[in-house]
Design a protein around this motif. Structure first.
Motif, PDB file in Angstrom:
ATOM      1  N   GLU A  78       0.826  -1.206   0.000  1.00 48.44           N
ATOM      2  CA  GLU A  78       0.000   0.000   0.000  1.00 48.44           C
ATOM      3  C   GLU A  78       0.867   1.265   0.000  1.00 48.44           C
ATOM      4  OE1 GLU A  78      -3.721   1.941   2.462  1.00 48.44           O
ATOM      5  OE2 GLU A  78      -3.476  -0.230   2.481  1.00 48.44           O
ATOM      6  N   LEU A  79       1.945   1.273   0.787  1.00 50.53           N
ATOM      7  CA  LEU A  79       2.839   2.436   0.797  1.00 50.53           C
ATOM      8  C   LEU A  79       3.501   2.612  -0.563  1.00 50.53           C
ATOM      9  CD1 LEU A  79       4.129   4.727   2.487  1.00 50.53           C
ATOM     10  CD2 LEU A  79       6.004   3.140   2.948  1.00 50.53           C
ATOM     11  N   GLY A  83      -0.091   4.875  -0.647  1.00 49.12           N
ATOM     12  CA  GLY A  83      -0.977   4.893   0.515  1.00 49.12           C
ATOM     13  C   GLY A  83      -0.210   4.831   1.825  1.00 49.12           C
ATOM     14  N   ALA A  84      -0.829   4.201   2.800  1.00 48.75           N
ATOM     15  CA  ALA A  84      -0.274   4.108   4.153  1.00 48.75           C
ATOM     16  C   ALA A  84       0.720   2.956   4.267  1.00 48.75           C
ATOM     17  CB  ALA A  84      -1.418   3.903   5.147  1.00 48.75           C
ATOM     18  N   VAL A 105      -0.407  -5.420   6.392  1.00 44.75           N
ATOM     19  CA  VAL A 105      -1.565  -4.649   5.932  1.00 44.75           C
ATOM     20  C   VAL A 105      -1.536  -3.305   6.651  1.00 44.75           C
ATOM     21  CG1 VAL A 105      -4.101  -4.596   5.841  1.00 44.75           C
ATOM     22  CG2 VAL A 105      -2.914  -6.777   5.564  1.00 44.75           C
ATOM     23  N   ALA A 106      -1.947  -2.258   5.966  1.00 42.23           N
ATOM     24  CA  ALA A 106      -2.049  -0.945   6.608  1.00 42.23           C
ATOM     25  C   ALA A 106      -3.059  -1.034   7.751  1.00 42.23           C
ATOM     26  CB  ALA A 106      -2.461   0.113   5.593  1.00 42.23           C
ATOM     27  N   CYS A 107      -2.713  -0.467   8.868  1.00 39.90           N
ATOM     28  CA  CYS A 107      -3.489  -0.641  10.099  1.00 39.90           C
ATOM     29  C   CYS A 107      -4.868   0.010  10.076  1.00 39.90           C
ATOM     30  CB  CYS A 107      -2.693  -0.081  11.285  1.00 39.90           C
ATOM     31  SG  CYS A 107      -1.057  -0.821  11.478  1.00 39.90           S
ATOM     32  N   HIS A 108      -5.153   0.876   9.124  1.00 39.98           N
ATOM     33  CA  HIS A 108      -6.443   1.576   9.098  1.00 39.98           C
ATOM     34  C   HIS A 108      -7.588   0.725   8.561  1.00 39.98           C
ATOM     35  CE1 HIS A 108      -6.564   2.266   4.719  1.00 39.98           C
ATOM     36  NE2 HIS A 108      -5.243   2.403   4.822  1.00 39.98           N
ATOM     37  N   HIS A 109      -7.298  -0.413   7.966  1.00 37.75           N
ATOM     38  CA  HIS A 109      -8.362  -1.260   7.418  1.00 37.75           C
ATOM     39  C   HIS A 109      -9.198  -1.875   8.529  1.00 37.75           C
ATOM     40  CE1 HIS A 109      -7.057  -1.023   3.243  1.00 37.75           C
ATOM     41  NE2 HIS A 109      -5.815  -1.058   3.720  1.00 37.75           N
TER      42      HIS A 109
END
Length: 134
Positions: A78-79, A83-84, A105-109
């Motif tokens: 994602e980065l 993205g994050a 995985v990005a933690c915001h999911h």
């Protein structure tokens, strides 16, 4: 108690993905030499504050061999795609046709959680929530 794989495989409980307490070090103190490079040596279980084996030691972890960009996990996809950062560890259930394996995985999911229980965590919860019945 139901184990993680029962949650992922059982037809009545089957989940596509779940969060674990696995996390990549991304806070003050992560510049320690034993955590470098953080993408390889900076993964740990937050519930126990125990380091995971280096991410490139494939026989001691359960990282997937592929992900959204076809690279072994952790890949920080994602980065790389604008993205994050992918600092949290999820278990994905054949999401990329790769079986049940770990993915960064990005933690915001939003995903369901599997909580870990240990004496230190229970003691902390009791201390910070004196009226809570556990």
């Amino acid at each position: 108690l139901i184990d993680i794989y029962s949650i992922l495989y059982s037809p009545s409980l089957q989940q596509k993905y779940i969060w674990t307490s696995g996390r990549q070090c991304d806070f003050k103190g992560c510049d320690r030499p034993d955590l470098q490079p953080v993408s390889v040596n900076g993964w740990f279980w937050t519930a126990e504050l125990q380091k995971l084996a280096p991410a490139n030691v494939r026989n001691q972890n359960d990282w997937s061999e592929q992900g959204g960009i076809g690279k072994p996990q952790p890949d920080n996809r994602e980065l790389l795609q604008g993205g994050a950062p992918e600092n949290c560890l999820a278990i994905l259930n054949n999401f990329y046709n790769d079986g049940v394996h770990w993915h960064d995985v990005a933690c915001h999911h939003v995903k369901p959680w599997v909580c870990e229980e240990n004496d230190a965590l229970l003691k902390y919860v009791k201390y910070t929530n004196p009226g809570l019945r556990i």
